[in-house]
Design a protein around this motif. Sequence first.
Motif, PDB file in Angstrom:
ATOM      1  N   ARG A 158       2.947   1.382  -8.119  1.00  0.00           N
ATOM      2  CA  ARG A 158       2.254   0.366  -7.326  1.00  0.00           C
ATOM      3  C   ARG A 158       1.630  -0.692  -8.228  1.00  0.00           C
ATOM      4  NH1 ARG A 158      -0.137   3.869  -2.495  1.00  0.00           N
ATOM      5  NH2 ARG A 158      -1.824   2.368  -2.569  1.00  0.00           N
TER       6      ARG A 158
ATOM      7  N   PHE B   8       0.814  -1.213   0.000  1.00  0.00           N
ATOM      8  CA  PHE B   8       0.000   0.000   0.000  1.00  0.00           C
ATOM      9  C   PHE B   8       0.850   1.266   0.000  1.00  0.00           C
ATOM     10  CE2 PHE B   8      -2.683  -2.916   2.755  1.00  0.00           C
ATOM     11  CZ  PHE B   8      -3.368  -3.455   1.683  1.00  0.00           C
TER      12      PHE B   8
ATOM     13  N   ASP C 245      -5.073  -2.584  -4.792  1.00  0.00           N
ATOM     14  CA  ASP C 245      -5.130  -2.700  -3.328  1.00  0.00           C
ATOM     15  C   ASP C 245      -6.329  -3.537  -2.905  1.00  0.00           C
ATOM     16  OD1 ASP C 245      -2.914  -1.103  -3.273  1.00  0.00           O
ATOM     17  OD2 ASP C 245      -3.900   0.647  -2.385  1.00  0.00           O
TER      18      ASP C 245
ATOM     19  N   ASP D  77      -5.557   1.557  -6.893  1.00  0.00           N
ATOM     20  CA  ASP D  77      -6.486   1.344  -5.776  1.00  0.00           C
ATOM     21  C   ASP D  77      -7.257   0.041  -5.972  1.00  0.00           C
ATOM     22  OD1 ASP D  77      -5.603   3.678  -4.706  1.00  0.00           O
ATOM     23  OD2 ASP D  77      -7.393   4.864  -5.223  1.00  0.00           O
TER      24      ASP D  77
ATOM     25  N   TYR E 119      -3.394   2.841   2.256  1.00  0.00           N
ATOM     26  CA  TYR E 119      -4.358   2.053   1.481  1.00  0.00           C
ATOM     27  C   TYR E 119      -5.193   2.977   0.593  1.00  0.00           C
ATOM     28  CZ  TYR E 119      -8.593  -0.705   0.630  1.00  0.00           C
ATOM     29  OH  TYR E 119      -9.664  -1.355   0.052  1.00  0.00           O
ATOM     30  N   ARG E 120      -5.286   2.611  -0.697  1.00  0.00           N
ATOM     31  CA  ARG E 120      -6.047   3.358  -1.693  1.00  0.00           C
ATOM     32  C   ARG E 120      -5.573   4.813  -1.791  1.00  0.00           C
ATOM     33  NH1 ARG E 120     -10.423   1.113  -3.991  1.00  0.00           N
ATOM     34  NH2 ARG E 120     -11.224   3.196  -4.504  1.00  0.00           N
TER      35      ARG E 120
ATOM     36  N   TYR F  48       2.588  -4.524   5.493  1.00  0.00           N
ATOM     37  CA  TYR F  48       1.694  -3.434   5.118  1.00  0.00           C
ATOM     38  C   TYR F  48       1.772  -2.243   6.076  1.00  0.00           C
ATOM     39  CZ  TYR F  48      -1.003  -5.627   8.831  1.00  0.00           C
ATOM     40  OH  TYR F  48      -1.379  -6.154  10.038  1.00  0.00           O
TER      41      TYR F  48
END
Length: 866
Positions: free
Chosen positions: A313, A306, A358, A355, A347-348, A342
């Motif tokens: 990513r 993340f 993720d 995203d 996250y996102r 993580y």
Amino acid sequence: MRLHRRFRRTVLALATFCTVSILVSAYYLYAGYWQEEDLAQVASEVDCGDVQPPPPSRLTGMRTRRLPDASRAEPVVLVFVESQYSSLGQDIVMTLESSRFQYHTEIAPGKGDLPALTEKAKGKYSLVIYENILKYINMDSWNRSLLDKYCLEYGVGVIGFSRTGEKAQLTGFPLSVHGNLALKGCCLNPYSPLLRVTKASKLEQDALPGTDWTVFLINHSAYQPVILARVRAPENISPLIPKGASFATVVHDLGLQDGIQRVLFGNNLNFWLHKLIFLDAVSFLSGRRLTLSLDRYVLVDIDDIFVGKEGTRMNTNDVQALLETQNLLRTQITNFTFNLGYSGKFYRTGTEEEDEGDDLLLRSVDEFWWFPHMWSHMQPHLFHNESSLVEQMVLNKKFALEHGIPTDGGYAVAPHHSGVYPVHSQLYEAWGKVWGIRTTSTEEYPHLKPARHRKGFIHRNIMVLPRQTCGLFTHTIFYKEYPGGPRELDKSIQGGELFFTVVLNPISIFMTHLSNYGNDRLGSYTFVHLANFVQTWTHLRLQTLPPVQLAHKYFELFPEQRDPLWQNPCDDKRHRDIWSKEKSCDRLPKFLVIGPQRTGTTALYLYLAMHPSILSNSPSPKTFEEVQFFNRNNYHRGIDWYMDFFPAPSNVTTDFLFEKSANYFHSEEAPRRAASLVPKAKIITILIDPSDRAYSWYQHQRSHEDPAARSFSFHQVVSAGPRAPPELRALQRRCLVPGWYASHLERWLLYFPPFQLLIIDGQQLRMDPAPVMDDIQKFLGVPRHYNYSEALTFDSHKGFWCQLLEEGKTKCLMRSKGRRYPPMDPESRAFLSSYYRDHNVELSRLLHRLGQPLPAWLRQELQKVR
């Protein structure tokens, strides 16, 4: 008449046949022709794959060859190098070190003089290696016969390396040698008994690297080729050889002529296959005493899940590819599972496609193993209080629980290895409280480089494992942009650094990053190709275990690594960068007073503390003025705990911190530990007559109501036999063992140079301390001289010197010091004089070697020896 003519024709035909046979045989023998039906005589015009297995009679002989008797020689390699800095010698040593094999190096002398090969009827070495085989071949007959006799008696083999510029003949060996050649088409003899780790596979018929190869032409059936190759320009070899003839780059002498097995290498260990065969040769010739297990455990961590900039990513295709890669690797590595670390805060936070990647990772949560990073990916050493770290971890744990990520894995990794080593105690405490962490990993202990020296340790019940790098970093995301070019990555995988990381380490934890599995997916590429190469060329059994199980396995293999060895964080720039800025190495001592007990160390402590530039540690609640860090379990509290005992010096140049712990002198662990943390520290020790020291300790224990000292006389204690009660034997050891002065000093001198050691005559310190204190000031290099002649006064009531205060008052040692005891009985004196006789002789030799004067008590004891 006809009969006579027929007879003449028959004789002539036979003579002609014999002559032709001799000429043909001579030609093929000289040209290096090898008979197909003999294992050691491989046909020179065929590939290794065409080699026929030896006949059953030959196999029987191979199976019954005598291997070394493992119980008669130590598992140590004797390595003769050309010089301390020779390239091949360093490669040999590094390979042995990486394999965790013990070794001893010697500079190979011209005449072949040998070190002692045996000790107490046991061989000191299981294998002998010569960087230059000519030093072995040309050694004088006396030393050669000694070495050969040793090899025969203890079943020891020899490995040698040959490098020559031209054609040469190895004296005493049916081998001709050709050098400075370019080779191609390398292959392995599949029937070589050396092969253990190495699997006989086929190389491409491409040219081998370099043009300075040395090859062997075998002229005897007792010698077997291990690696074969062809010469790229055979016309450069004289005499001419058959087109396509193969030469050996590694030869195995089966020992059929003189009973000694040898393996000879042409060139060096730069070629990866040579290094692999070298490991097998070490194993075979040492009778498997120096051998690597075939089990390899590989764990691949993917850090920074993340985390990362947009465009670096993973998207959904990348996540799907990661799952497919994992399934593929499971066909090559038993139980293989990627381990994902993580930081939930991010996250996102990528592009829309990232995203979605993720989200797919979290929908696939059960497919992977998971471990926590820091919530905001901050370095733990930047948090100076534990509560802030706990708060960060609680946020990450809350994120995990909300998304179904397992939180009971017991493994965590700190960003940039911060706080793991050098130890940030707040991190270990927070990990335990929030996550129940039982294991972590770092590439920093004891240092990042060289990688072969990385080790594990256990601190605060957390098992710390060594982590390996694989050439993939956060910015390594495109194949064509790999540092040094794509061929550098492929070279590392195919017999290079990454390949040998797996070969030489039973457990490898590799650090990779989220970005390595997006874009060109270099992470997937690397480990799939690595697993393929390992399976193709080795018999290694690849497998994976969850981190906590892996940690238990590691310390089963290396129990000696459980205890850490603390280093000075300020001696390594990387360590300074990941160490709290609130901590300072200035709070480490510049010198140590190491004892032994009952020799006047407390008096010396008082005298030193009088000096305005010398600062002692704060007292300990349990051990008074002594910290006793290096010799007891206090060591496992860590260096933060230790440094808290010392004040921050007002001037790091002129202020001298010191510690006095009299138990250090005879400690097994203290010298090594002290040298690791404070390698430049000066060491001060005080010696008195060991008999008097033993008696003083006995009386000290009596005054403290020791049951054994109250129940037994001094003579009963020192003369007790092996069947004496345990408490009596324990007291006897504390009385006698510290007096083995030479043995204990030699242990300190293994880790500290003589110029850092000062030996004080305890009798002189007691009778006239001022001159002794002057010598100490010179030894330490204290800039401000302190006049002890004016600062000390003799207290006739106490019987020793005290600090002179204002208005004629004095400050003396505590009441228990200077206690008067009845004199030692003559019987005990005589017993101890005899007991310490050899120890005192050794001490006198040591002092002569160090150029230090003999104390009066020692001169007196030595007169009794005469």
